[in-house]
Design an enzyme around this catalytic site. Sequence first.
Site, mmCIF file in Angstrom:
data_model
loop_
_atom_site.group_PDB
_atom_site.id
_atom_site.type_symbol
_atom_site.label_atom_id
_atom_site.label_comp_id
_atom_site.label_asym_id
_atom_site.label_seq_id
_atom_site.Cartn_x
_atom_site.Cartn_y
_atom_site.Cartn_z
ATOM 1 N N LYS A 49 -3.080 59.548 4.981
ATOM 2 C CA LYS A 49 -2.555 59.076 3.708
ATOM 3 C C LYS A 49 -1.358 58.158 3.983
ATOM 4 O O LYS A 49 -0.683 58.288 5.001
ATOM 5 C CB LYS A 49 -2.127 60.242 2.813
ATOM 6 C CG LYS A 49 -3.249 61.249 2.539
ATOM 7 C CD LYS A 49 -2.808 62.336 1.613
ATOM 8 C CE LYS A 49 -3.780 63.498 1.581
ATOM 9 N NZ LYS A 49 -5.185 63.123 1.478
ATOM 10 N N HIS A 87 -10.301 61.592 -2.869
ATOM 11 C CA HIS A 87 -9.202 62.131 -2.083
ATOM 12 C C HIS A 87 -7.941 61.334 -2.400
ATOM 13 O O HIS A 87 -8.003 60.184 -2.824
ATOM 14 C CB HIS A 87 -9.501 62.035 -0.583
ATOM 15 C CG HIS A 87 -10.570 62.980 -0.124
ATOM 16 N ND1 HIS A 87 -10.374 64.335 -0.002
ATOM 17 C CD2 HIS A 87 -11.859 62.745 0.247
ATOM 18 C CE1 HIS A 87 -11.492 64.907 0.423
ATOM 19 N NE2 HIS A 87 -12.407 63.975 0.578
ATOM 20 N N TYR A 105 -3.864 59.786 -6.522
ATOM 21 C CA TYR A 105 -5.308 59.615 -6.406
ATOM 22 C C TYR A 105 -5.727 58.327 -7.121
ATOM 23 O O TYR A 105 -5.217 58.021 -8.197
ATOM 24 C CB TYR A 105 -6.056 60.790 -7.037
ATOM 25 C CG TYR A 105 -5.807 62.134 -6.396
ATOM 26 C CD1 TYR A 105 -6.731 62.699 -5.529
ATOM 27 C CD2 TYR A 105 -4.641 62.843 -6.667
ATOM 28 C CE1 TYR A 105 -6.504 63.935 -4.950
ATOM 29 C CE2 TYR A 105 -4.402 64.080 -6.087
ATOM 30 C CZ TYR A 105 -5.338 64.618 -5.236
ATOM 31 O OH TYR A 105 -5.109 65.854 -4.659
#
Length: 298
Positions: free
Chosen positions: A274, A243, A235
């Site tokens: 991600k 997020h 993070y």
Amino acid sequence: MDEDFSSRHESPPPPHVVGVSLCDSTPLLWRVEDLRSVRAQGLVGVLLGSLPRTPRQNGRLGRPLLLLPEEERLLRERHTAAALPARRQDGGGEELVVQVEQQQEEEQQRSYEEQSVLALEDRKSALLRAMTSSHSGGPGSGTGSEASDEALRGHLEDLDRSFSFPQSALAVQLSTARAGLSYCPEARAFLQADWPIREQHGSSCDARYQVFRDLRERGFYLTSAGKFGGDFLVYPGDPLRFHAHFIAICSALDESVCVLDVLSAARLGSNVKKTVLLCSPGTDGHILYTSLQWSGMV
């Protein structure tokens, strides 16, 4: 002048030492000041306990806080963590056990009295409904109504004197499971399979810790990424506000990786929005990072 100079150059206060309790091979934090301390150091952990007022929900949890092995090792290297004495591992010794048992008995007695009152009220309501319905069929005179009211009061008074709530009818909430019970050797042996967790020194554990320490020193927050097929979720700030941007997968520099595993990791990272990081500790002490992003197949 000398006083002002000395006041400006006072030694900083000693760091807060976190007390770690061990549930078999699992490091836990129970004290509120310890949770605040590790949070201030950028360590997140995982809350495991249920809230006293809402024990049946799992949306928000409370103490204890479960530490990752890398988090506990980092605290140990900083000399800011120490194991609690053995007599406090189970809550503080025999005195606290006696105190907890006494408190449990008092709570059970209080619950019995409350349930007795509620059961008596239910019985009165049922009696009132039954007698009211039996006298509401035909038109009664004033004398008949007064007699029925008098009979109702007599029945209610008799119920107050004779009602007894049996102890066997007491509703009690019981705990159905607990990790590490001494009378369950199979479960205890399973939990102790990797004991002690703080002394794991395999190559994969060392690689994970070096990556964890490097990313933490860069200001990132890390949590477990087991549900995403990685080692850490990375993070840019506090997980309560941000997020995760990266999924870190740790491996040794000379470790071979299957191409299909690389493709599946990149595809998974793309699906959850991600970036996958392949992290390997180098021979010079630096960490080598390789980012993967899915762009399609030819």
